[in-house]
Design a protein around this motif. Sequence first.
Motif, PDB file in Angstrom:
ATOM      1  N   TRP A   1       0.804  -1.230   0.000  1.00  6.33           N
ATOM      2  CA  TRP A   1       0.000   0.000   0.000  1.00  6.33           C
ATOM      3  C   TRP A   1       0.829   1.269   0.000  1.00  6.33           C
ATOM      4  O   TRP A   1       0.301   2.369  -0.123  1.00  6.33           O
TER       5      TRP A   1
ATOM      6  N   GLN B   1      -2.735   7.109  -3.498  1.00  5.99           N
ATOM      7  CA  GLN B   1      -2.216   7.599  -2.206  1.00  5.99           C
ATOM      8  C   GLN B   1      -2.931   8.871  -1.763  1.00  5.99           C
ATOM      9  O   GLN B   1      -3.007   9.155  -0.567  1.00  5.99           O
TER      10      GLN B   1
ATOM     11  N   GLU C   1       1.841   5.411   4.563  1.00  3.66           N
ATOM     12  CA  GLU C   1       2.367   4.402   5.469  1.00  3.66           C
ATOM     13  C   GLU C   1       3.403   5.070   6.388  1.00  3.66           C
ATOM     14  O   GLU C   1       3.955   6.102   6.037  1.00  3.66           O
TER      15      GLU C   1
ATOM     16  N   ARG D   1      -5.919   2.070  -9.789  1.00  5.93           N
ATOM     17  CA  ARG D   1      -4.605   2.064  -9.119  1.00  5.93           C
ATOM     18  C   ARG D   1      -4.702   1.421  -7.737  1.00  5.93           C
ATOM     19  O   ARG D   1      -3.708   0.934  -7.204  1.00  5.93           O
ATOM     20  N   ALA D   2      -5.891   1.470  -7.145  1.00  2.73           N
ATOM     21  CA  ALA D   2      -6.061   0.845  -5.827  1.00  2.73           C
ATOM     22  C   ALA D   2      -6.302  -0.655  -5.959  1.00  2.73           C
ATOM     23  O   ALA D   2      -6.325  -1.368  -4.963  1.00  2.73           O
ATOM     24  N   GLY D   3      -6.537  -1.139  -7.182  1.00  2.00           N
ATOM     25  CA  GLY D   3      -6.733  -2.573  -7.377  1.00  2.00           C
ATOM     26  C   GLY D   3      -8.177  -2.974  -7.624  1.00  2.00           C
ATOM     27  O   GLY D   3      -8.474  -4.161  -7.736  1.00  2.00           O
ATOM     28  N   ASN D   4      -9.085  -1.987  -7.684  1.00  2.00           N
ATOM     29  CA  ASN D   4     -10.491  -2.331  -7.903  1.00  2.00           C
ATOM     30  C   ASN D   4     -10.839  -2.230  -9.385  1.00  2.00           C
ATOM     31  O   ASN D   4     -11.398  -1.232  -9.859  1.00  2.00           O
ATOM     32  N   GLU D   5     -10.522  -3.289 -10.104  1.00  2.00           N
ATOM     33  CA  GLU D   5     -10.726  -3.319 -11.551  1.00  2.00           C
ATOM     34  C   GLU D   5     -12.210  -3.273 -11.909  1.00  2.00           C
ATOM     35  O   GLU D   5     -12.597  -2.692 -12.925  1.00  2.00           O
ATOM     36  N   PHE D   6     -13.053  -3.864 -11.071  1.00  2.00           N
ATOM     37  CA  PHE D   6     -14.508  -3.845 -11.317  1.00  2.00           C
ATOM     38  C   PHE D   6     -15.032  -2.424 -11.373  1.00  2.00           C
ATOM     39  O   PHE D   6     -15.691  -2.020 -12.327  1.00  2.00           O
TER      40      PHE D   6
ATOM     41  N   LYS E   1      -5.612   8.319   0.947  1.00  2.00           N
ATOM     42  CA  LYS E   1      -5.329   7.582   2.175  1.00  2.00           C
ATOM     43  C   LYS E   1      -4.164   8.231   2.915  1.00  2.00           C
ATOM     44  O   LYS E   1      -3.429   9.036   2.337  1.00  2.00           O
TER      45      LYS E   1
ATOM     46  N   VAL F   1      -8.019  -6.315  -2.831  1.00  2.00           N
ATOM     47  CA  VAL F   1      -9.267  -5.546  -2.970  1.00  2.00           C
ATOM     48  C   VAL F   1     -10.405  -6.417  -3.509  1.00  2.00           C
ATOM     49  O   VAL F   1     -11.514  -6.415  -2.963  1.00  2.00           O
ATOM     50  N   MET F   2     -10.137  -7.185  -4.555  1.00  2.00           N
ATOM     51  CA  MET F   2     -11.258  -7.880  -5.216  1.00  2.00           C
ATOM     52  C   MET F   2     -11.564  -9.252  -4.619  1.00  2.00           C
ATOM     53  O   MET F   2     -12.700  -9.700  -4.671  1.00  2.00           O
TER      54      MET F   2
ATOM     55  N   ARG G   1      -2.435  -5.833  -5.077  1.00  2.00           N
ATOM     56  CA  ARG G   1      -3.535  -4.938  -4.674  1.00  2.00           C
ATOM     57  C   ARG G   1      -4.867  -5.493  -5.188  1.00  2.00           C
ATOM     58  O   ARG G   1      -5.874  -5.462  -4.494  1.00  2.00           O
ATOM     59  N   ARG G   2      -4.850  -5.972  -6.429  1.00  2.00           N
ATOM     60  CA  ARG G   2      -6.085  -6.503  -7.009  1.00  2.00           C
ATOM     61  C   ARG G   2      -6.602  -7.677  -6.187  1.00  2.00           C
ATOM     62  O   ARG G   2      -7.802  -7.806  -5.955  1.00  2.00           O
TER      63      ARG G   2
ATOM     64  N   VAL H   1       0.676  -4.144  -8.285  1.00  2.00           N
ATOM     65  CA  VAL H   1      -0.711  -3.938  -8.705  1.00  2.00           C
ATOM     66  C   VAL H   1      -1.500  -5.247  -8.624  1.00  2.00           C
ATOM     67  O   VAL H   1      -2.646  -5.267  -8.163  1.00  2.00           O
TER      68      VAL H   1
END
Lengths: 431, 266
Positions: free
Chosen positions: A363, B199, B205, B72-77, B202, A393-394, A389-390, A386
């Motif tokens: 992160w 980033q 870190e 970029r956060a990983g939420n492709e949906f 949020k 998250v998913m 992260r996917r 990446v």
Amino acid sequence: MVLQILFIAFVIAAIALFSFNFKKVIRNIRLGRPVDRFDRPGERLKVMLKVAFGQTKMVARPIPAILHFFVYAGFIIINIEVLEIMIDGIFGTHRVFSGLGGFYNFLIGSFEILAFTVLASCVIFLIRRHVLKIKRFRGVEMTEWPKSDANYILITEILLMSAFLIMNAADAKLQAMGAGHYTVGGAFPISQFLQGMLPESESSLIAIERGCWWFHIIGIFAFLNYLPYSKHFHIMLAFPNTYFSYLKPKGEFTNMQTVTNEVKAMLDPSFTPPEAEASRFGAKDVKDLHWANLLNAYTCTECGRCTDACPANITGKLLSPRKIMMDTRDRLTEVGKNIDKHGADYDDGKSLLDDYVSREEIWACTSCNACTQACPVNIDPLGIIVEMRRYIVMEESQAPGSLNTMMGNLENNGAPWKYSPADRFNWANKN
Amino acid sequence: MTEQLNFEVPTMADLIARGEEPEILFWVGCFGSYDERAQRTTRDICKILHHVGIKYAVLGTEESCTGDPAKRAGNEFLFQMQAMTNIEVLNGYNIKKIVTGCPHCFNTIKNEYPGLGGNYEVIHHSQLIQQLIDEGKLRAEGGESFKGKKITFHDPCYLGRGNGIYEAPRAALEMLDAQLVEMKRCKVNGLCCGAGGAQMFKEPEPGKKDINVERVEEALALNPQIVATSCPFCMTMLNDGVKFKDQNENVDVLDIAEITVRANGL
């Protein structure tokens, strides 16, 4: 004759052992998911010639670039000498190419100069690591083994080059004495200075010459077999790794086809998605990454340019792109060992995420591409980050709370904050 | 307020109602729409478009996030949901060419939308400004003088390394007769402002320093009067950093569109 048979047996054994280990590496790389990196062959060839052969990305740091170039050029060119050593070893000849006359002298002379520059560069590299203690050679991931690995490589290269030069010095002396079997040939611009240190007796000189000859060739083949266990593997893998580079703009992240099908079905009920294999979204373990990610991991030589350029690392965060690559390689090696021991379906209950790479590291990334830019052989740590992260998250819905808030807003308001979509055009209001 | 607009900003809906088509769509982005500081840049981009007489339009309330921070956060949906919805709107209006006010929107629409059915010619506002300078339509005349002022440019990652655009934003500064100074970490070696990869939304870190402070310290070491950039994310981070260093009285953080508008007295 006995020596010739010994030599041939040794070479065959060394090459066989290397092939066996190399095949294992290939098998491990193929554990990764498919990705198309066989398109645009012309462009790929160009990237490989420029980045790997031409070392164009090394010049960003001129001093190590020059030293590295000496070692690189030296190693490639001196390998012509290995060809002669092989032929001499198999047929019991001595300096079989010396018949080339003046050109042979030129070759041997050049090899000597190169051997000296390789040797000097390696000494300077050791000084950089141990006396100057350059920052990028330290860091949490630079534990005992990576540090020893670097030392072994540099010391081996110094020993190999020394053996080559001492061998030539003894040889030249024997030639001058007219010792039988020692055909006259070669020029010795460097090793002439070593002659004074050597004994005068013919038998001692022959012992030194033969000793160095065997040490040199055994050393080279031992080194070859060390490669699959070492960061030094980059001397081979840098070439395929650059050929299979990510060629799209660095800012572009791949669109996941499996998601596209599901989203299409959601937006348009008449769309029937093609049957997809059930696989997880993103990457929890090395097998969830694509093969090019895994090739990247074996190619990494731990130079640390990525980590040195990483804004998160510079400001003291846990993330280090080099560690991501080393962790991926170490985990893949572990998975490979498990397959050898327990068969292909064995699950050791461990994974790349959490057992090797922590969420805090994942992160901390700003996706700025400083790491991919810095890498002299086009390794892509960001791609691995990446994918993890996917997965988080998913598959797990475990994004940091503030990111969940952002994504909730995005879903409801079409913006990352809690503003009404109706207010989106207020900026244009006249007073 | 001089920064307010004295003309109407046309929306696509307006244009279609009049049976007209724009030459270019101005994609404003979430920052440009909602963030007060970034809204000033948005209005300045409109002033430039208005001044040179390009026929443009915005989507207004029909615009929605490109999905960049989700991706970029990983939420492709979520990203693809946003992307496909936006593509439907853009294709519905038969959009051919887009200028964005943000490198993140630029990168996403230009590179990631084509695979989902959204094919447009996409440029960033720095490229538009460069083009207008090349065509002689913008000249740095009739406005504030930047002569001799010390300016340093911070490369946004998604414009620079992400898409290889380094010269376009500098073109707007080169016409000013100002003193341009580069930070050591510039262009391909540019240091991130700290906001990319989601980033921005949020807390960082744990570490020994915030990235924007590291970057601002590098910029301030050059003693500039202006730190220029061309990204609303960078704008926010650099502004916060300059305030953190108590230099907001002495150093302005400005978008190249704002500088262009001031230099031309628009």
